[in-house]
Scaffold this motif. Structure first.
Motif, PDB file in Angstrom:
ATOM      1  N   PRO A 616       0.839  -1.214   0.000  1.00 12.47           N
ATOM      2  CA  PRO A 616       0.000   0.000   0.000  1.00 12.47           C
ATOM      3  C   PRO A 616       0.866   1.253   0.000  1.00 12.47           C
ATOM      4  O   PRO A 616       1.871   1.332   0.711  1.00 12.47           O
ATOM      5  CB  PRO A 616      -0.786  -0.130   1.312  1.00 12.47           C
ATOM      6  CG  PRO A 616      -0.754  -1.585   1.642  1.00 12.47           C
ATOM      7  CD  PRO A 616       0.556  -2.095   1.139  1.00 12.47           C
ATOM      8  N   GLY A 617       0.479   2.210  -0.821  1.00 14.40           N
ATOM      9  CA  GLY A 617       1.216   3.468  -0.866  1.00 14.40           C
ATOM     10  C   GLY A 617       2.419   3.468  -1.778  1.00 14.40           C
ATOM     11  O   GLY A 617       3.068   4.506  -1.952  1.00 14.40           O
ATOM     12  N   ALA A 668      -8.606   5.641  -8.107  1.00 20.25           N
ATOM     13  CA  ALA A 668      -8.480   5.161  -6.727  1.00 20.25           C
ATOM     14  C   ALA A 668      -7.080   5.416  -6.185  1.00 20.25           C
ATOM     15  O   ALA A 668      -6.907   5.848  -5.038  1.00 20.25           O
ATOM     16  CB  ALA A 668      -8.807   3.663  -6.671  1.00 20.25           C
ATOM     17  N   VAL A 669      -6.063   5.153  -7.013  1.00 21.84           N
ATOM     18  CA  VAL A 669      -4.673   5.376  -6.591  1.00 21.84           C
ATOM     19  C   VAL A 669      -4.428   6.860  -6.340  1.00 21.84           C
ATOM     20  O   VAL A 669      -3.831   7.257  -5.325  1.00 21.84           O
ATOM     21  CB  VAL A 669      -3.699   4.831  -7.656  1.00 21.84           C
ATOM     22  CG1 VAL A 669      -2.261   5.264  -7.359  1.00 21.84           C
ATOM     23  CG2 VAL A 669      -3.781   3.311  -7.728  1.00 21.84           C
ATOM     24  N   TRP A 671      -6.643   9.209  -5.714  1.00 24.24           N
ATOM     25  CA  TRP A 671      -7.422   9.658  -4.552  1.00 24.24           C
ATOM     26  C   TRP A 671      -6.697   9.305  -3.248  1.00 24.24           C
ATOM     27  O   TRP A 671      -6.566  10.141  -2.341  1.00 24.24           O
ATOM     28  CB  TRP A 671      -8.802   9.007  -4.574  1.00 24.24           C
ATOM     29  CG  TRP A 671      -9.676   9.404  -3.427  1.00 24.24           C
ATOM     30  CD1 TRP A 671      -9.723   8.829  -2.182  1.00 24.24           C
ATOM     31  CD2 TRP A 671     -10.618  10.487  -3.398  1.00 24.24           C
ATOM     32  NE1 TRP A 671     -10.637   9.468  -1.396  1.00 24.24           N
ATOM     33  CE2 TRP A 671     -11.204  10.495  -2.099  1.00 24.24           C
ATOM     34  CE3 TRP A 671     -11.036  11.431  -4.327  1.00 24.24           C
ATOM     35  CZ2 TRP A 671     -12.170  11.409  -1.729  1.00 24.24           C
ATOM     36  CZ3 TRP A 671     -12.001  12.350  -3.963  1.00 24.24           C
ATOM     37  CH2 TRP A 671     -12.564  12.344  -2.675  1.00 24.24           C
ATOM     38  N   THR A 672      -6.207   8.071  -3.152  1.00 23.54           N
ATOM     39  CA  THR A 672      -5.488   7.645  -1.944  1.00 23.54           C
ATOM     40  C   THR A 672      -4.258   8.507  -1.716  1.00 23.54           C
ATOM     41  O   THR A 672      -3.967   8.923  -0.584  1.00 23.54           O
ATOM     42  CB  THR A 672      -5.088   6.167  -2.071  1.00 23.54           C
ATOM     43  OG1 THR A 672      -6.274   5.366  -2.230  1.00 23.54           O
ATOM     44  CG2 THR A 672      -4.325   5.689  -0.850  1.00 23.54           C
ATOM     45  N   ASP A 673      -3.544   8.791  -2.786  1.00 25.00           N
ATOM     46  CA  ASP A 673      -2.312   9.573  -2.686  1.00 25.00           C
ATOM     47  C   ASP A 673      -2.589  11.011  -2.238  1.00 25.00           C
ATOM     48  O   ASP A 673      -1.948  11.522  -1.312  1.00 25.00           O
ATOM     49  CB  ASP A 673      -1.607   9.568  -4.052  1.00 25.00           C
ATOM     50  CG  ASP A 673      -0.265  10.273  -4.018  1.00 25.00           C
ATOM     51  OD1 ASP A 673       0.496  10.024  -3.071  1.00 25.00           O
ATOM     52  OD2 ASP A 673       0.012  11.076  -4.922  1.00 25.00           O
ATOM     53  N   SER A 675      -5.467  12.307  -0.895  1.00 19.35           N
ATOM     54  CA  SER A 675      -6.174  12.422   0.384  1.00 19.35           C
ATOM     55  C   SER A 675      -5.271  12.068   1.561  1.00 19.35           C
ATOM     56  O   SER A 675      -5.492  12.549   2.676  1.00 19.35           O
ATOM     57  CB  SER A 675      -7.427  11.539   0.391  1.00 19.35           C
ATOM     58  OG  SER A 675      -7.097  10.183   0.209  1.00 19.35           O
ATOM     59  N   ALA A 676      -4.241  11.232   1.330  1.00 18.19           N
ATOM     60  CA  ALA A 676      -3.300  10.932   2.410  1.00 18.19           C
ATOM     61  C   ALA A 676      -2.533  12.177   2.831  1.00 18.19           C
ATOM     62  O   ALA A 676      -2.129  12.313   3.986  1.00 18.19           O
ATOM     63  CB  ALA A 676      -2.321   9.848   1.959  1.00 18.19           C
ATOM     64  N   GLN A 680      -9.736  14.449   3.038  1.00 17.20           N
ATOM     65  CA  GLN A 680     -10.770  14.331   2.020  1.00 17.20           C
ATOM     66  C   GLN A 680     -11.621  15.599   1.973  1.00 17.20           C
ATOM     67  O   GLN A 680     -11.838  16.251   2.997  1.00 17.20           O
ATOM     68  CB  GLN A 680     -11.653  13.116   2.294  1.00 17.20           C
ATOM     69  CG  GLN A 680     -10.882  11.806   2.226  1.00 17.20           C
ATOM     70  CD  GLN A 680     -11.795  10.609   2.091  1.00 17.20           C
ATOM     71  OE1 GLN A 680     -12.990  10.743   1.845  1.00 17.20           O
ATOM     72  NE2 GLN A 680     -11.223   9.422   2.247  1.00 17.20           N
ATOM     73  N   TYR A 688     -16.544   9.754  -4.430  1.00 20.41           N
ATOM     74  CA  TYR A 688     -15.468  10.694  -4.733  1.00 20.41           C
ATOM     75  C   TYR A 688     -15.956  12.134  -4.901  1.00 20.41           C
ATOM     76  O   TYR A 688     -15.200  13.073  -4.713  1.00 20.41           O
ATOM     77  CB  TYR A 688     -14.765  10.283  -6.033  1.00 20.41           C
ATOM     78  CG  TYR A 688     -14.015   8.980  -5.977  1.00 20.41           C
ATOM     79  CD1 TYR A 688     -12.949   8.810  -5.105  1.00 20.41           C
ATOM     80  CD2 TYR A 688     -14.356   7.919  -6.813  1.00 20.41           C
ATOM     81  CE1 TYR A 688     -12.250   7.617  -5.070  1.00 20.41           C
ATOM     82  CE2 TYR A 688     -13.666   6.720  -6.790  1.00 20.41           C
ATOM     83  CZ  TYR A 688     -12.612   6.572  -5.910  1.00 20.41           C
ATOM     84  OH  TYR A 688     -11.912   5.401  -5.875  1.00 20.41           O
TER      85      TYR A 688
END
Length: 964
Positions: A616-617, A668-669, A671-673, A675-676, A680, A688
């Motif tokens: 992850p990440g 998705a990738v 967004w995760t990057d 928002s981390a 959000q 989203y």
């Protein structure tokens, strides 16, 4: 006290004798403790008899130390599984007691828990995995706490070892290899260790300083003695250090830099094999992770590495020779069909594919086998047989070793030990056990032979028919095997032979090339055009010369070589893809998969599974995985089209589905990057709040092999809102950065190139507009500002990824715009003018009149059909709203006919022409040819399109092709 009735006669006698020896113990108090504990636990009478009979080792422990069994019964440890960390906590407590001495404490601790482990295993209170994990945890606790104890003593004499560069305190990293590394230790195993420390430097002692090398060498020597030395209390674990760099002649402890240099410069294939299960078991967790990351590229190559099979084959041959020399055929580990062969099967796939399929970078054998099923490396039925065999063999190994605490895997010759082994394994007699054992070993051998055995064609009659390679190669030899232009093909081959790439190959690469080229020449000779097949395949060979593992893959898999030649001969586009991305050879190993393009649901599942195996990440690994996924799936589509298994509509569907599932994953990738980092954005509904709309070929479900993606990004969230992270930013900035990250992931060039070129010019205000639009802003632009050509583009717009709620909002805007009532004459004038402008800009200016037909831009071509469809939607959707439902031309044309707006014959003719033009365009793309055909082809279809154009735009001039 003991119940012997359930045991075979000979074992019942052994149990009774062993119990009498226990009762003869001289320490009456200890004996009273034991008998008292047994009276308190009457249910274990049968288990006690079984263990006394089947393990003289345990019987001896109880005879010498009756309190061991009494304490285990009182503590309840025989009756339950241990919790993680429980062993280490107990040992730590014992070492902390006043007057505790390291060596006796370790040995008594080991005796206590080996009695427990063997008892639970022989009584089947613990399964195979628990036995291995408990034995491994015992070793790990002893290593960790002995090291800490010894380091404390050394630091009192010499000070704390510190890194020369960082100044940080240094700790010894003990790397457990083999079974301990995988937590699969058997009940009488030695432990393979490597000692390492992060940095060179020296200790900071006030009276005496020594180098870190000397400090950790002393610590390593003390640790080996603490574990390995036999004293009056026995030993803890036998320690084997021969797997360290340079073996027995090497330094006992090396710093990380020295380890890395050794493996980079001198590491051998057997060391890669050994390091698969390597695991740090002591020292700093961060430094242990750093060391593993440093070693990973040596163990797991980034490309598919079939070259390792030959190395494993050689290793197995050496083991077989040793087995024969030492008479170990009946060894459950090293003999045919034994534990080692199961391990070889799993670790072969780890070495071949572990660099790309991260799920294979696990240490536990059974988990690796399960991953092989997930990846399609092995059938589920084969893995079920291997799993059953492995557990049976490991149980047998434990029964053999637990008998006398001896490090052996040989089937016993003594009749009583044989009966004990059969009893522990649940069989009435030795012969019944042997029948079951033989079945498992036969199945393992069959699977092992399928994987490791040399390719069948290495020894068949075709070997004598291979063309020569090297100095003996000549045109006559090529002609004899079927080449039609042998002189030209010979010239190309000689150019390869003379190239510096071949001249500078290392010995292994030269040898593989010598083996490979005759087989390639013969494979090309079997193509319908041998010289063309060779011409298109040689660039691939040149590309992989320095990565000869790819040649090994083809040598190991003759059917894959045949597929390579077939596809390269059929399509220079595929040949170029394989040349650029040789890792795609892996797709040629499964012909059924290669020529089967999955539907969207299966594509999404496959991609989700591939990404789930990544850390992850790890953005780079995810981007790599996406690129491989796209390249492999597009190769499947192209191969399926070439052999006629996919008609045009399915080709475009599949290429579009590939893009859609990739876009969903990219979102998705991204967004995760984002928002981390920022949290959000505030938004009312879940999801989203962001959607990707596809235009053009993507929107029309008509992607081709080299299509770019026309995208528009729309969000629906409060423009005044902010994100909820510590580094808060406003919603607009968040969605802008999200869009930028999506484009970055799609367009960044990596080893496997880009995912897609992205064209954002169809967004509101085009290149000068905002990268992302709010739903409100999108509506306002479309209603008040957009040009007619932008409304034309909207015909082919649809949601391709992201939030369905936002998608529904944009689709509502799209329908409202498309269903407006318009002045049909004014609309026709604008559409025709735009078509003329496009023709002037895009139609090749030197296209010979009447001699060539440009499938897209010539009069009567693809774009004329598209413009007629767009006009029809804009002109008539206010009367027939169903026209605004679709984004693809075929269904719009069918709807036009169904509504009576276009004659059925005309609709059918336009559909047939459209499919014909696109089909030949796909075929030309696979041949890397421009999208043009001779002028006398498709005259009937072109005439139908031009006639429809004139009927639709009767007041407009007939479009003419731009000439020089």
């Amino acid at each position: 006290m003991i119940a012997i009735d359930s045991l075979p006669k000979d074992l019942a006698g052994a149990a009774a004798t062993a119990w009498r020896h226990v009762l003869d113990h001289h320490d009456a108090a200890a004996l009273a403790d034991l008998t008292g504990a047994l009276e308190a636990h009457p249910a274990i009478a049968g288990a006690l008899a079984r263990v006394l009979a089947c393990s003289p080792f345990v019987a001896g422990l109880i005879r010498r130390q009756p309190r061991l069994l009494a304490a285990l019964l009182e503590d309840g440890l025989l009756q339950r599984s241990l919790q993680p960390g429980e062993l280490q906590a107990e040992l730590q407590q014992r070492l902390a007691e006043p007057g505790a001495e390291l060596h006796p404490v370790l040995r008594r601790f080991r005796a206590r828990h080996m009695l427990r482990i063997v008892w639970r295993d022989f009584c089947r209170d613990a399964d195979t995995l628990e036995t291995m994990q408990d034995t491994s945890a015992l070793a790990e606790a002893c290593i960790t706490l002995a090291q800490a104890h010894l380091q404390q003593q050394l630091e009192a004499r010499f000070g704390v070892p510190r890194g020369r560069r960082s100044g940080e305190a240094q700790q010894l990293i003990v790397i457990a290899m083999g079974k301990l590394g995988a937590r699969e230790l058997n009940v009488s195993s030695d432990i393979d260790l490597i000692f390492a420390y992060p940095e060179s430097g020296e200790t900071d002692g006030e009276r005496r300083r020594i180098s870190n090398t000397e400090f950790f060498t002393k610590l390593g020597q003390g640790l080996i003695t603490a574990l390995d030395q036999v004293t009056a209390d026995g030993f803890v674990f036998r320690v084997d250090m021969r797997l360290r760099p340079y073996g027995e002649s090497g330094s006992l402890a090396l710093n990380f830099a020295a380890l890395e240099e050794y493996y980079q410069d001198q590491g051998r294939d057997w060391e890669r094999y050994a390091l698969i299960k390597a695991r740090p078991v002591s020292g700093s967790a961060a430094h242990g992770a750093e060391l593993m990351a440093m070693l990973r590229p040596f163990v797991f190559r980034r490309y598919v590495d079939f070259g390792v099979i030959e190395s494993l084959r050689s290793m197995k041959q050496m083991i077989n020779s040793e087995v024969r020399r030492r008479g170990l055929q009946e060894d459950v580990k090293l003999g045919s069909g034994g534990i080692r062969e199961v391990e070889f099967i799993a670790q072969c796939f780890q070495l071949i594919r572990g660099g790309r399929d991260l799920g294979l970078q696990q240490r536990e054998l059974l988990r690796v086998l399960d991953e092989c099923v997930e990846l399609g490396c092995l059938p589920a039925a084969a893995v079920a047989e291997l799993r059953a065999a492995y557990l049976f063999l490991r149980d047998s190994e434990h029964a053999i070793q637990g008998y006398q605490d001896q490090q052996t895997q040989a089937l016993p010759a003594d009749p009583q030990q044989r009966l004990a082994l059969a009893t522990v394994m649940g069989f009435a007699d030795w012969d019944s056990y042997l029948v079951e054992l033989a079945g498992h070993r036969e199945r393992v051998t069959a699977h092992f032979r399928d994987l490791i055995a040399a390719p069948e064609d290495e020894h068949d009659d075709a070997e004598d028919e291979l063309p020569p390679w090297g100095d003996d190669l000549d045109a006559e030899a090529l002609a004899e095997v079927g080449y039609r232009e042998p002189a030209a093909s010979l010239e190309r081959l000689q150019a390869l032979q003379r190239s510096t790439r071949v001249a500078t190959l290392q010995a292994e690469g030269q040898e593989r090339l010598q083996q490979f080229m005759p087989r390639l020449l013969l494979a090309c000779a079997e193509a319908d055009n041998p010289d063309r097949a060779l011409l298109r395949t040689l660039p691939f060979v040149t590309a992989v010369l320095r990565r000869s593992a790819y040649l090994a893959l083809l040598l190991e898999n003759p059917p894959a070589l045949a597929e390579l030649v077939l596809l390269c001969n059929a399509s220079p586009w595929i040949a170029e893809q394989l040349e650029r991305h040789p890792v795609l050879l892996d797709e040629l190993l499964d012909r059924g998969s290669l020529y089967t393009a999955p539907d969207k649901a299966l594509l999404a599942t496959e991609l989700r599974q591939q990404v789930a195996r990544l850390q992850p990440g790890d953005l780079e690994a995810q981007m790599d995985a996406l690129r491989y996924f796209k390249a492999s799936q597009v190769l499947r589509v192209a191969a399926s089209e070439l052999v006629g298994r996919l008609p045009l509509m399915r080709v475009s569907d599949n290429l579009t589905w590939i893009a859609e599932v990739i876009l969903e994953q990219v979102l998705a990738v991204a967004w995760t990057d984002i928002s981390a980092r920022f949290g959000q954005p505030q938004r009312d509904p879940d999801g989203y709040g962001f959607a990707l709309f596809g235009y053009g070929k993507l929107g029309g479900i008509e992607l081709s092999y080299a299509s770019d993606l026309d995208l528009v990004f729309v969000y629906d969230a409060d423009v005044q809102g902010v994100t909820d992270g510590e580094r808060s930013i406003d919603n607009v900035k968040f969605y802008t950065r999200l869009g930028q990250r999506i484009i970055h992931i799609l367009e960044t060039r990596m080893a496997m190139g880009q995912l897609y070129d992205v064209d954002m010019r169809l967004r509101p205000s085009g290149a000068s507009g905002l990268l992302v639009s709010s739903l409100k802003g999108f509506r306002s632009y479309q209603e008040d500002t957009a040009w007619t050509w932008e409304h034309q583009a909207l015909v082919r717009a649809r949601l391709v990824a992201g939030d369905p709620a936002v998608g529904a909002g944009v689709d509502a805007v799209r329908r409202d715009i498309l269903c407006r009532a318009r002045d049909e004459q004014a609309l026709a004038t604008e559409v025709v003018a735009m078509r003329e402008r496009m023709r002037k800009e895009l139609l090749p200016k030197k296209l010979p009149e009447g001699q060539e037909f440009d499938l897209k831009q010539s009069a009567g071509g693809i774009v004329d059909i598209e413009f007629m469809v767009q006009y029809a939607v804009l002109a008539w959707s206010h009367r027939v709203p169903e026209l605004a439902r679709w984004s693809d031309n075929i269904r719009i044309l069918e709807t036009l006919a169904g509504a009576g707006l276009v004659a059925q014959r005309e609709s059918k003719a336009l559909i047939e022409a459209y499919l014909a033009f696109r089909s030949v365009a796909h075929q030309l793309a696979l041949q890397q040819l421009p999208g043009r055909v001779p002028g006398d082809e498709y005259r009937e279809q072109r005439a139908s399109v031009e006639a429809a154009w004139q009927r639709l735009f009767p007041a407009q001039d007939k479009p003419t092709e731009q000439q020089d």
